[in-house]
Scaffold this motif. Structure first.
Motif, PDB file in Angstrom:
ATOM      1  N   GLU A  25      40.180  56.209  60.287  1.00 18.09           N
ATOM      2  CA  GLU A  25      40.611  57.140  61.331  1.00 18.09           C
ATOM      3  C   GLU A  25      41.859  56.635  62.024  1.00 18.09           C
ATOM      4  OE1 GLU A  25      37.662  58.387  64.096  1.00 18.09           O
ATOM      5  OE2 GLU A  25      36.282  59.052  62.536  1.00 18.09           O
ATOM      6  N   ARG A  26      41.967  55.336  62.091  1.00 16.22           N
ATOM      7  CA  ARG A  26      43.086  54.785  62.830  1.00 16.22           C
ATOM      8  C   ARG A  26      44.395  54.878  62.080  1.00 16.22           C
ATOM      9  NH1 ARG A  26      43.523  48.651  65.193  1.00 16.22           N
ATOM     10  NH2 ARG A  26      45.782  48.543  64.996  1.00 16.22           N
TER      11      ARG A  26
ATOM     12  N   GLU B 149      32.990  47.242  64.370  1.00 14.25           N
ATOM     13  CA  GLU B 149      32.627  48.633  64.111  1.00 14.25           C
ATOM     14  C   GLU B 149      31.153  48.758  63.776  1.00 14.25           C
ATOM     15  OE1 GLU B 149      35.582  50.753  61.765  1.00 14.25           O
ATOM     16  OE2 GLU B 149      33.876  51.714  60.803  1.00 14.25           O
TER      17      GLU B 149
ATOM     18  N   THR C   5      50.339  50.183  58.815  1.00 16.26           N
ATOM     19  CA  THR C   5      50.911  51.402  59.383  1.00 16.26           C
ATOM     20  C   THR C   5      52.428  51.329  59.347  1.00 16.26           C
ATOM     21  OG1 THR C   5      49.044  51.497  60.884  1.00 16.26           O
ATOM     22  CG2 THR C   5      50.893  52.933  61.374  1.00 16.26           C
TER      23      THR C   5
ATOM     24  N   ASP D  17      43.404  43.723  63.454  1.00 16.74           N
ATOM     25  CA  ASP D  17      44.334  44.546  64.203  1.00 16.74           C
ATOM     26  C   ASP D  17      45.757  44.346  63.701  1.00 16.74           C
ATOM     27  OD1 ASP D  17      45.850  44.917  67.205  1.00 16.74           O
ATOM     28  OD2 ASP D  17      44.328  46.343  66.544  1.00 16.74           O
TER      29      ASP D  17
ATOM     30  N   GLY E  46      36.343  53.372  60.943  1.00 17.98           N
ATOM     31  CA  GLY E  46      37.211  53.271  62.107  1.00 17.98           C
ATOM     32  C   GLY E  46      38.637  52.976  61.677  1.00 17.98           C
ATOM     33  N   GLU E  47      38.779  52.144  60.677  1.00 17.70           N
ATOM     34  CA  GLU E  47      40.104  51.833  60.167  1.00 17.70           C
ATOM     35  C   GLU E  47      40.755  53.066  59.580  1.00 17.70           C
ATOM     36  OE1 GLU E  47      39.373  47.179  58.883  1.00 17.70           O
ATOM     37  OE2 GLU E  47      39.849  48.621  57.326  1.00 17.70           O
TER      38      GLU E  47
END
Lengths: 311, 306, 289
Positions: free
Chosen positions: A199-200, B194, A178, A171, A196-197
């Protein structure tokens, strides 16, 4: 100007392995996810971008420069964070990053100052005065990121930056990336297996499979909404189904979740009213979205024709 | 495979001098797929090794179908293990590798068993090639096949998805699910949430050697009543909705963002029933209501910090 | 983070990310920095206290010997060891030094897989190899020339007149020349060996082996055989090559070569060094990242 541009890029190794086949793409600056292509494809791509390997066929441009001709210039403007362990355990982090800054051509004072700043930005404080050998995986990843950042590159190539990190560390790393991509204004290419990463944090996705370009597109283009609403209640699902059908809504059931077709704006209201009338606990109401994972969910018959994608 | 078998741990601890790798764990694993979750170093591999009979528990019992796994070679008839880091001999073909495993197990018909195992993992066509030419995903599947030759009722996998790309992972997930549907007890460990989220909703979470939670992770979240549930809402008038919601004792906090409203609900049941009514009473259309801390990641974070 | 200033003069300073607008000093500077880094690291500077022990013990041993030579010279006017011969006495120390320092300079980067971090920068592979080479040669040179300077300085002070001082200086320069020869030949061979091994222990062992084992192999034919073989066999060992080169340059030395054969050592030394350096550069050109 596109950040990275390739035209029919192909790399075949002696021995018969073709790591990249006829890749044509152009991506704009931003945070880019590079997915798929376990093994040969991804590391080959990185080496070609850094000018460490020459393509067998086709051409590539990074930041408008050709790495096969202007490798030094490209490397001066690119920062690389390898996937594997690459840090000398007996060196102190601050000294190592300073040394790397000098290796990028920064004068001694600037090297020292920027190393100190880079370590601060990645979140290493007093620890930086200790030898790297004693660091946790998370701290080592941060040092790797700091040395990639220290010479103020225009593009960062991060290879599996969250490798080996636990959820909290992952995280923190994603937040940092970012921040780099948005606040610092540096473009980032993130190689990862975890959609998932992508998309994030990513604006754009490049998916390579078996050397071919599977897809190159903006992430929000790939996560558009369906005309379907996802409705979830923690009790009384069957009652809700009956009641919604009685109000002429068409729906299907997926496990414990209802998928209601979004015919008009007032569908939202109808659902809400029905739930309220039945006094049910509403857990979720959301428009169904496509997920990046769908790209990979198909059977092995998928081999997209390699076409140019400008994103 | 004859009958499904349960893996039972009762008050199991394992220490190395002063380092306690596993601390008083009691759990029961039945047919289907379970994810063993925890940060690196939490004790997952130690636990798997005890289940596989490679390590003795310092305290407590580890049972497979009622029999202890330690010093009990019979247990390997019903157990298959795919360890985390194992290099496969690159010069053997997939067939030779699985066949060798079948012979090592002393099976009556090793060729038949190998064939069936390869079919189970859908590697029959690729079996003629050398392992050295396989992709990571295929190598893993070959190792799974090798561990299935004796048709075990229990299969343990240590970090099986490590480094796999999405497609390889999806295939492996499907495989594990189909094996679980056959009535096998499958346990795999992972530190990447995930992966686990998509395979099974059933998890065993290990933190620092202790079992922090078990079951369906969504239900686990709801069990955390002391933590307000966090919801993100988008509506036609977030501010007015926020004002109306904060009036309810079920809501402990509201926070307005640029495009959405975040609500902390101390009383989950009351809030989820109240929201539709409140919105309707105010004449506000709700376009999105999403629980934002229900993901495995959030549940995990809460458990780790407990 | 943007700056915020109020009318009274209070402000919040912007400590967000800053772009680098300064100069980039180019390949030569980078190679020089790598050279300095290597040279310092050879003597343990910029590293832990433990890392300093070994090199400075080596320096201390040679220094102590130099002091003895200087003292004897001051007392009796005799040089136990001549300027050009000093490097012969120092050889064992040099080989041990190289067995430790050469791996430190290059095997570590290989073992830790740090090379991708270097080569993804404007530094070229050839620059890396040459900078490391320059560092190891300089380290050996300083190791031996430093103590020799003590001898030279003491001798110069103990001599009566200017022409005597000038003679000492000439001798000292001759000594430096031979030390440089030793540094180049031994340093480059040791570095090449170390660059092929990623484990420091293996590299150290290989270096010691190559230097020590080849000595008798070179010596025996030289002692026993006559003719060309006996004269040229010394080239097989690095020590022998240095000895032969000394005779080529200065006309006298330990090798006991017939004058006609000395030139072969001149040519041979150049060829050897060229080959070793080429191999070193090729090694780094080809190493996979």
């Amino acid at each position: 100007m596109p950040l990275i541009e390739t035209t029919s890029l192909t790399k075949a190794y002696p021995g018969g392995v073709t790591a990249l086949r006829d890749l044509t793409l152009a991506v704009e600056p931003g945070v880019i996810g590079l997915v798929g292509a376990n093994g040969a494809g991804k590391s080959t791509m990185i080496k070609i971008l850094l000018g460490l390997l020459e393509p067998t066929e086709g051409s590539v441009r990074v930041l408008g420069l050709d790495p096969t001709v202007a490798a030094d210039e490209v490397r001066a403007r690119v920062g690389y964070m390898p996937e594997h362990d690459c840090l000398p355990p007996d060196m102190i982090a601050a000294e190592f990053v300073t040394h790397m800054a000098r290796m990028s051509g920064l004068p001694p004072t600037a090297a020292r100052e920027r190393a100190s700043e880079a370590l601060r930005h990645v979140g290493l404080y007093e620890e930086r005065y200790r030898p790297i050998g004693g660091y946790s995986t998370g701290m080592k990843q941060r040092v790797k990121l700091a040395q990639a950042l220290v010479h103020d590159p225009d593009l960062l190539l991060l290879d599996e930056p969250t490798n080996g990190l636990d959820p909290a560390g992952r995280d923190a790393m994603l937040t940092l990336i970012t921040k780099i991509g948005t606040e610092f204004g540096i473009s980032v290419v993130v190689c990862t297996h975890l959609l998932g990463e992508v998309e994030r944090i990513c604006d754009t996705l490049i998916a390579i499979e078996r050397g071919h370009l599977l897809r190159a597109d903006r992430v929000d283009a790939m996560t558009t909404g369906y005309d379907v609403l996802v409705v979830e209640v923690t009790e009384g699902t069957d009652e809700l189904i009956a009641a919604l059908r009685a109000r002429d809504l068409s729906l299907t059931v997926d496990g414990h979740v209802l998928l209601v077709r979004l015919d008009a704006e007032d569908t939202y209201d109808t659902i809400l009213r029905t739930v309220a009338d039945l006094d049910l606990p509403l857990h979720r109401l959301d428009q169904r979205r496509h997920r990046v994972a769908e790209l990979f969910a198909d059977s092995s018959t998928t081999t997209t024709r390699p076409e140019a994608h400008h994103v | 495979m004859t009958t499904p078998l349960t893996v039972d741990l009762r008050g199991v601890s394992r220490w190395y001098g002063n380092v306690v790798a596993v601390n008083d764990i009691t759990m029961s694993l039945g047919a289907g797929v379970t994810g063993l979750l925890g940060p690196n170093g939490a004790g997952k591999t130690t636990l798997l090794h005890m289940m596989a009979g490679f390590l003795a528990p310092s305290k407590g019992e580890v049972l497979l179908g009622g029999n202890p796994t330690w010093r009990n070679p019979d247990v390997y008839r019903d157990l298959g293990l795919v360890a985390e880091r194992e290099s496969v001999p690159a010069h053997l073909t997939g067939w030779e590798f699985v066949h060798a495993s079948a012979k090592l197990h002393g099976l009556a018909d090793p060729a038949g068993a190998a064939r069936r195992a390869l079919e189970l993992v859908e590697m029959t066509e690729a079996a003629g090639r050398r392992l050295g030419t396989y992709s990571k995903g295929m190598r893993q599947r070959a190792r799974v096949a090798a561990s299935l030759v004796h048709d075990p009722a229990v299969l343990l996998l240590d970090e099986p998805f490590n480094g796999m790309d999405p497609r390889q992972r999806a295939h492996m997930m499907e495989l594990l699910h189909s094996l679980g549907d056959q009535g096998r007890t499958i346990l795999f460990s992972s530190h990447i949430l995930e992966e686990v989220e998509q395979v099974s909703g059933t998890v065993q979470v290990i933190v620092n050697g202790r079992l922090a939670a078990s079951g369906d992770f969504r239900k686990i979240r709801r069990l955390m009543t002391h933590r307000p549930h966090v919801f993100v809402i988008r509506s036609t008038d977030d501010r007015r909705l926020a004002t109306a919601l904060i009036a309810s004792p079920a809501v402990t906090g509201v926070s307005l963002g640029a495009e959405e409203l975040t609500v902390h609900a101390g009383d989950y049941g009351t809030f989820t029933r109240a929201l539709p009514k409140v919105a309707l009473a105010e004449g506000i259309r709700v376009r999105q209501l999403v629980p934002s801390d229900e993901s495995l990641e959030s549940v995990f974070a809460y458990l780790v910090s407990a | 983070m943007s700056e915020a200033v109020d009318t009274g003069g209070s402000r919040i300073h912007d400590i967000g990310y800053r772009r680098y607008e300064g100069t980039n000093l180019g390949r030569l500077y980078v190679a020089r920095s790598l050279y300095t880094h290597g040279l310092r690291s050879a003597f343990g500077l910029g590293r832990s206290a433990k890392a300093k022990i070994f090199p400075w013990i080596m320096v201390g041993l040679l220094g102590a010997f130099a002091v003895v030579v200087a003292a004897v010279r001051a007392q009796t006017g005799e040089m136990i060891v001549g300027y050009q011969e000093f490097q012969q006495v120092a050889r064992v120390i040099v080989i041990i030094f190289l067995a430790v320092v050469a791996p430190e300079l290059v095997s570590r980067d290989l073992r830790n897989k740090t090379l991708p971090l270097y080569f993804s920068r404007p530094l070229r592979r050839t620059d890396y190899a040459l900078a490391k080479l320059a560092a190891v040669i300089s380290a050996v040179f300083l190791l031996v020339a430093g103590p020799l300077t003590i001898v030279g300085a003491a001798a110069a002070f103990s001599v009566a007149d200017v022409s005597g001082v000038w003679a000492e200086v000439r001798g000292l320069l001759g000594g430096y020349t031979m030390i440089a020869v030793l540094a180049v030949i031994h340093g480059s061979i040791a570095l090449l060996i170390a660059s092929l091994a990623s484990k420091r222990a293996f590299a150290a062992g290989a270096i010691a082996a190559v230097f020590l084992v080849l000595v008798p192999i070179a010596q025996i034919p030289h002692e026993l055989a006559h003719g060309a073989i006996g004269q040229l066999s010394l080239m097989i060992s690095p020590d022998g090559m240095v000895d032969g080169l000394q005779e080529f340059l200065f006309g006298k030395g330990d090798a006991n070569l017939e004058p006609g054969y000395r030139i072969y050592y001149g040519v041979g030394a150049v060829a050897l060094v060229a080959a070793v350096v080429t191999a070193l550069i090729t090694r780094y050109r080809k190493v996979s990242l």
